[in-house]
Design a protein around this motif. Sequence first.
Motif, PDB file in Angstrom:
ATOM      1  N   UNK A   1       0.831  -1.192   0.000  1.00 10.39           N
ATOM      2  CA  UNK A   1       0.000   0.000   0.000  1.00 10.39           C
ATOM      3  C   UNK A   1       0.877   1.258   0.000  1.00 10.39           C
ATOM      4  N   UNK A   2       1.903   1.241   0.830  1.00  6.42           N
ATOM      5  CA  UNK A   2       2.795   2.402   0.898  1.00  6.42           C
ATOM      6  C   UNK A   2       3.510   2.604  -0.431  1.00  6.42           C
ATOM      7  N   UNK A   3       3.822   1.495  -1.092  1.00 11.46           N
ATOM      8  CA  UNK A   3       4.491   1.569  -2.397  1.00 11.46           C
ATOM      9  C   UNK A   3       3.627   2.335  -3.400  1.00 11.46           C
ATOM     10  N   UNK A   4       2.324   2.057  -3.417  1.00 10.88           N
ATOM     11  CA  UNK A   4       1.438   2.728  -4.360  1.00 10.88           C
ATOM     12  C   UNK A   4       1.256   4.197  -4.005  1.00 10.88           C
ATOM     13  N   UNK A   5       1.221   4.507  -2.725  1.00 11.24           N
ATOM     14  CA  UNK A   5       1.106   5.906  -2.310  1.00 11.24           C
ATOM     15  C   UNK A   5       2.337   6.686  -2.762  1.00 11.24           C
ATOM     16  N   UNK A   6       3.507   6.079  -2.613  1.00 10.53           N
ATOM     17  CA  UNK A   6       4.740   6.733  -3.061  1.00 10.53           C
ATOM     18  C   UNK A   6       4.720   6.936  -4.569  1.00 10.53           C
TER      19      UNK A   6
ATOM     20  N   UNK B   1       2.058   7.332  -6.466  1.00 13.47           N
ATOM     21  CA  UNK B   1       1.089   8.393  -6.762  1.00 13.47           C
ATOM     22  C   UNK B   1       1.689   9.762  -6.472  1.00 13.47           C
ATOM     23  N   UNK B   2       2.396   9.882  -5.349  1.00 16.45           N
ATOM     24  CA  UNK B   2       3.030  11.156  -5.015  1.00 16.45           C
ATOM     25  C   UNK B   2       4.103  11.504  -6.047  1.00 16.45           C
ATOM     26  N   UNK B   3       4.892  10.514  -6.440  1.00 17.88           N
ATOM     27  CA  UNK B   3       5.935  10.753  -7.454  1.00 17.88           C
ATOM     28  C   UNK B   3       5.309  11.161  -8.784  1.00 17.88           C
ATOM     29  N   UNK B   4       4.227  10.508  -9.153  1.00 18.62           N
ATOM     30  CA  UNK B   4       3.535  10.862 -10.398  1.00 18.62           C
ATOM     31  C   UNK B   4       2.995  12.280 -10.328  1.00 18.62           C
ATOM     32  N   UNK B   5       2.493  12.680  -9.159  1.00 16.17           N
ATOM     33  CA  UNK B   5       2.022  14.049  -8.965  1.00 16.17           C
ATOM     34  C   UNK B   5       3.133  15.061  -9.136  1.00 16.17           C
ATOM     35  N   UNK B   6       4.311  14.767  -8.582  1.00 13.68           N
ATOM     36  CA  UNK B   6       5.445  15.674  -8.740  1.00 13.68           C
ATOM     37  C   UNK B   6       5.894  15.758 -10.196  1.00 13.68           C
TER      38      UNK B   6
ATOM     39  N   UNK C   1      -1.626  21.474 -13.332  1.00 11.37           N
ATOM     40  CA  UNK C   1      -2.080  21.880 -12.007  1.00 11.37           C
ATOM     41  C   UNK C   1      -2.697  20.677 -11.288  1.00 11.37           C
ATOM     42  N   UNK C   2      -2.094  20.283 -10.187  1.00  5.29           N
ATOM     43  CA  UNK C   2      -2.534  19.117  -9.429  1.00  5.29           C
ATOM     44  C   UNK C   2      -3.846  19.397  -8.705  1.00  5.29           C
ATOM     45  N   UNK C   3      -4.067  20.640  -8.303  1.00  3.15           N
ATOM     46  CA  UNK C   3      -5.285  20.965  -7.552  1.00  3.15           C
ATOM     47  C   UNK C   3      -6.536  20.685  -8.375  1.00  3.15           C
ATOM     48  N   UNK C   4      -6.470  20.897  -9.677  1.00  4.56           N
ATOM     49  CA  UNK C   4      -7.613  20.611 -10.546  1.00  4.56           C
ATOM     50  C   UNK C   4      -7.863  19.107 -10.601  1.00  4.56           C
ATOM     51  N   UNK C   5      -6.796  18.321 -10.688  1.00  4.75           N
ATOM     52  CA  UNK C   5      -6.948  16.867 -10.721  1.00  4.75           C
ATOM     53  C   UNK C   5      -7.494  16.341  -9.397  1.00  4.75           C
ATOM     54  N   UNK C   6      -7.032  16.906  -8.291  1.00 10.60           N
ATOM     55  CA  UNK C   6      -7.509  16.473  -6.976  1.00 10.60           C
ATOM     56  C   UNK C   6      -8.986  16.811  -6.815  1.00 10.60           C
ATOM     57  N   UNK C   7      -9.381  18.010  -7.222  1.00 12.21           N
ATOM     58  CA  UNK C   7     -10.789  18.405  -7.112  1.00 12.21           C
ATOM     59  C   UNK C   7     -11.679  17.515  -7.978  1.00 12.21           C
TER      60      UNK C   7
END
Length: 55
Positions: free
Chosen positions: A1-6, A8-13, A21-27
Motif C-alpha cells: 500500500x505504501x508503495x502505491x502511495x509513493x 502516486x506522489x511521485x507521479x504528482x510531482x 495543475x494538481x489541484x484541478x486533478x484532486x478536485x
Amino acid sequence: MIKYIIWIIAFGFILESFGVKISILVAGSVALLVGVGLGLQQTLNDVISGVIFTF
C-alpha cells in the motif's frame, strides 16, 4: 500500500514539473469519488442487510 502511495506522489510531482495543475486533478477526483460513494450507498446497504438477515 505504501508503495502505491509513493508512486502516486511521485507521479504528482512529475505532472507538476510539466506544468499540470494538481489541484484541478484532486478536485476532479474528489468529485468523482463522492459520486461513486453516493451511488454505492444503497448497494452496500443491501449487502449489509443481507448479511444481517443471514444470521
